[in-house]
Design a protein around this motif. Sequence first.
Motif, PDB file in Angstrom:
ATOM      1  N   TYR A   4       2.745  -0.855  -8.935  1.00 47.23           N
ATOM      2  CA  TYR A   4       1.880  -1.830  -8.098  1.00 47.23           C
ATOM      3  C   TYR A   4       1.972  -3.259  -8.055  1.00 47.23           C
ATOM      4  O   TYR A   4       1.680  -3.853  -7.420  1.00 47.23           O
ATOM      5  N   ASN A  64      -6.360  -0.629  -9.045  1.00 45.62           N
ATOM      6  CA  ASN A  64      -6.592  -1.810  -9.612  1.00 45.62           C
ATOM      7  C   ASN A  64      -7.414  -2.769  -8.367  1.00 45.62           C
ATOM      8  O   ASN A  64      -6.606  -3.118  -7.523  1.00 45.62           O
ATOM      9  N   THR A  65      -8.459  -3.286  -8.570  1.00 45.90           N
ATOM     10  CA  THR A  65      -8.942  -3.836  -7.343  1.00 45.90           C
ATOM     11  C   THR A  65      -8.457  -5.462  -7.324  1.00 45.90           C
ATOM     12  O   THR A  65      -8.623  -6.166  -6.162  1.00 45.90           O
ATOM     13  N   HIS A  66      -7.808  -5.669  -8.429  1.00 43.40           N
ATOM     14  CA  HIS A  66      -7.135  -6.935  -8.033  1.00 43.40           C
ATOM     15  C   HIS A  66      -5.732  -7.226  -7.373  1.00 43.40           C
ATOM     16  O   HIS A  66      -5.386  -8.295  -7.132  1.00 43.40           O
ATOM     17  N   ILE A  67      -5.449  -5.992  -6.801  1.00 43.42           N
ATOM     18  CA  ILE A  67      -4.202  -5.815  -6.302  1.00 43.42           C
ATOM     19  C   ILE A  67      -4.516  -6.781  -4.873  1.00 43.42           C
ATOM     20  O   ILE A  67      -3.369  -7.455  -4.621  1.00 43.42           O
ATOM     21  N   LEU A  68      -5.324  -6.271  -4.233  1.00 43.05           N
ATOM     22  CA  LEU A  68      -5.633  -7.043  -3.308  1.00 43.05           C
ATOM     23  C   LEU A  68      -5.575  -8.576  -3.141  1.00 43.05           C
ATOM     24  O   LEU A  68      -4.922  -9.264  -2.422  1.00 43.05           O
ATOM     25  N   VAL A  77       2.485   1.589  -3.610  1.00 39.03           N
ATOM     26  CA  VAL A  77       1.319   2.406  -4.354  1.00 39.03           C
ATOM     27  C   VAL A  77       1.368   3.916  -4.037  1.00 39.03           C
ATOM     28  O   VAL A  77       1.355   4.856  -4.997  1.00 39.03           O
ATOM     29  N   ALA A 137       0.767  -1.084  -0.061  1.00 40.05           N
ATOM     30  CA  ALA A 137      -0.060  -0.137  -0.083  1.00 40.05           C
ATOM     31  C   ALA A 137       0.924   1.399   0.159  1.00 40.05           C
ATOM     32  O   ALA A 137       0.466   2.181  -0.815  1.00 40.05           O
ATOM     33  N   SER A 173      -6.410  -0.107  -3.275  1.00 37.49           N
ATOM     34  CA  SER A 173      -6.799  -0.744  -4.483  1.00 37.49           C
ATOM     35  C   SER A 173      -7.903  -0.259  -5.089  1.00 37.49           C
ATOM     36  O   SER A 173      -8.305  -0.238  -6.344  1.00 37.49           O
ATOM     37  N   VAL A 227      -4.218  -1.337   1.780  1.00 34.61           N
ATOM     38  CA  VAL A 227      -4.248  -1.928   0.559  1.00 34.61           C
ATOM     39  C   VAL A 227      -5.697  -1.787  -0.018  1.00 34.61           C
ATOM     40  O   VAL A 227      -5.967  -1.496  -1.111  1.00 34.61           O
TER      41      VAL A 227
END
Lengths: 239, 301
Positions: B81, B137-141, B75, B72, B133, B129
């Motif tokens: 990221y 980008n929501t997929h980071i988590l 980013v 986090a 995110s 995070v």
Amino acid sequence: MPGPAIHVDNLSLQLGAHHILSGMQFSIAAGALHCFVGPNGGGKTTTARCLLGQMPHKGNIRFEWNDGVKGTIGYVPQLIEMERTLPLTIDNFMTVISQDKPAFMSPKKTVKAAIDRALERVGLTAKRGLMLGSLSGGERQRLLFAQALIPNPDLLVLDEPMTSLDEGGARLFEQLILELNSEGTTVLWINHDLAQVARLAHTITVIDKVVLAHGSTATTLTGDMQRGVFHAQTNRSAA
Amino acid sequence: MTAFYTWLRETLMALSDSGALPSIFYYEFVVNALLCSIVIGPLLGCVGTMIVAKRMAFFSQAIGNAALTGVAIGVLIGESYTAPYVSMFSFCLLFGIVLNYTKPRTRMSADTLIGVFLSISLAVGASLVLYVSARVNTHILESVMFGSILTVSDLDMNVLLVVTIITLVVGLPLYNKMLLGSLNPSLAQVRGVNVQAIEYVFIVLVTLITVACVKIIGAVLVEALLLIPAAAARNLCRTLRSFVYTTMVLATLSCIGGIWIPMQWDIPVPSGGAIVILAAFFFILTTIIRNVVPGFREAKL
């Protein structure tokens, strides 16, 4: 090579609000067989741990090594609970203490020979494949002694090494200690068995938070002193 | 290194084309992930035995969670990221060292203190995070927590390789000393081991390894791969040697299988999840063996 002489000058130790030791003053001669005696909780182990540099003590402790070169200290701690869950055999443990190469790799020939010799001296050769968790008290004490033999110690510090030993083991340990001492090793032995102390020790220090007495065994361990030590012991257990 | 990776990938692709290898070797990311797993497996296996010996499983879990915060922060300060290594390494190292520094300075037992740190790191990490995110980008988590082999790059492999080399060079010569330090610190000190310094070295190594493995296994599950193969091996082994090597083999098999099985049969699970499930399977298997085979019988209490 004779072991070191040890000079303790005004040693004191305070942990939290407790005065554990105070004003201790004594010397141990090079190559002596010296015993610490005194009641439980009187600070014998703590004094030894101060000498080994494991306590935040005040005062001065000086080792007078032969030729001024720091030699090897062998330490046989009080009987400890050994790791019960790890798959660690007697052999593995000895390898751990004998070399830098990871103990899961096979030991060098010279290392293996030293381990063989040490295990043989304490009578553990036949049990070397056993896991530490499965050892009896006496076997653990033998193992702790075996590790103190690698490398050959100039100073041997023993903390009640015989509490769980059978008769044969006790005789073996006594013999080993005398043998090392006759080769010049300074022996510092915390011992409760006053008859054994009277028989073997050259010099003794009687410890109960302070040095109650210090000197040659013959003059120090008199009937009065023995009664004194036991008296202190009885008082403590009564309290 | 890039040239070597390219050569290896091209060779494997050619073999896969000619039918000598399964078709999944045609994909670059699969080859990358498998390369990583044959490094990660033995590495985590070997370190895992020490984690078990030192009873530090939850410590590495806390470090893994701290990696979330690291990502986090990365980013937020503008690192990529997919590979915010500077932030991850710095934050996790700081976190690990502070934790180890605090340990002897409070009058709490280790598990209480680690529990406190673990919760802090998870709370702060997950919150941060989730916050970033949403912006990026929501997929980071998902990928940070549970691993994602799709994004493993040459950089990730280089990081892993460097960390592995550091661990080998620094960790192997200290292995016995670390072990003795955890068996009996007092004895270790007399034998000339600087117990506290070695503890810090170990903390730093575990931290480096955890961060380097986050890409593949995920922050939440790195700890599991440090712990479960060692626990599984422990069920069957009676010597240090068999313990270490069995752990390494089980960890490697879990990594390779966890990456290969979902690819081969098109199962939509994250790589970290699959790896840990496979490791858990080995644990269950060895537990059953231990309880069924008479040679393992021992006292019940």
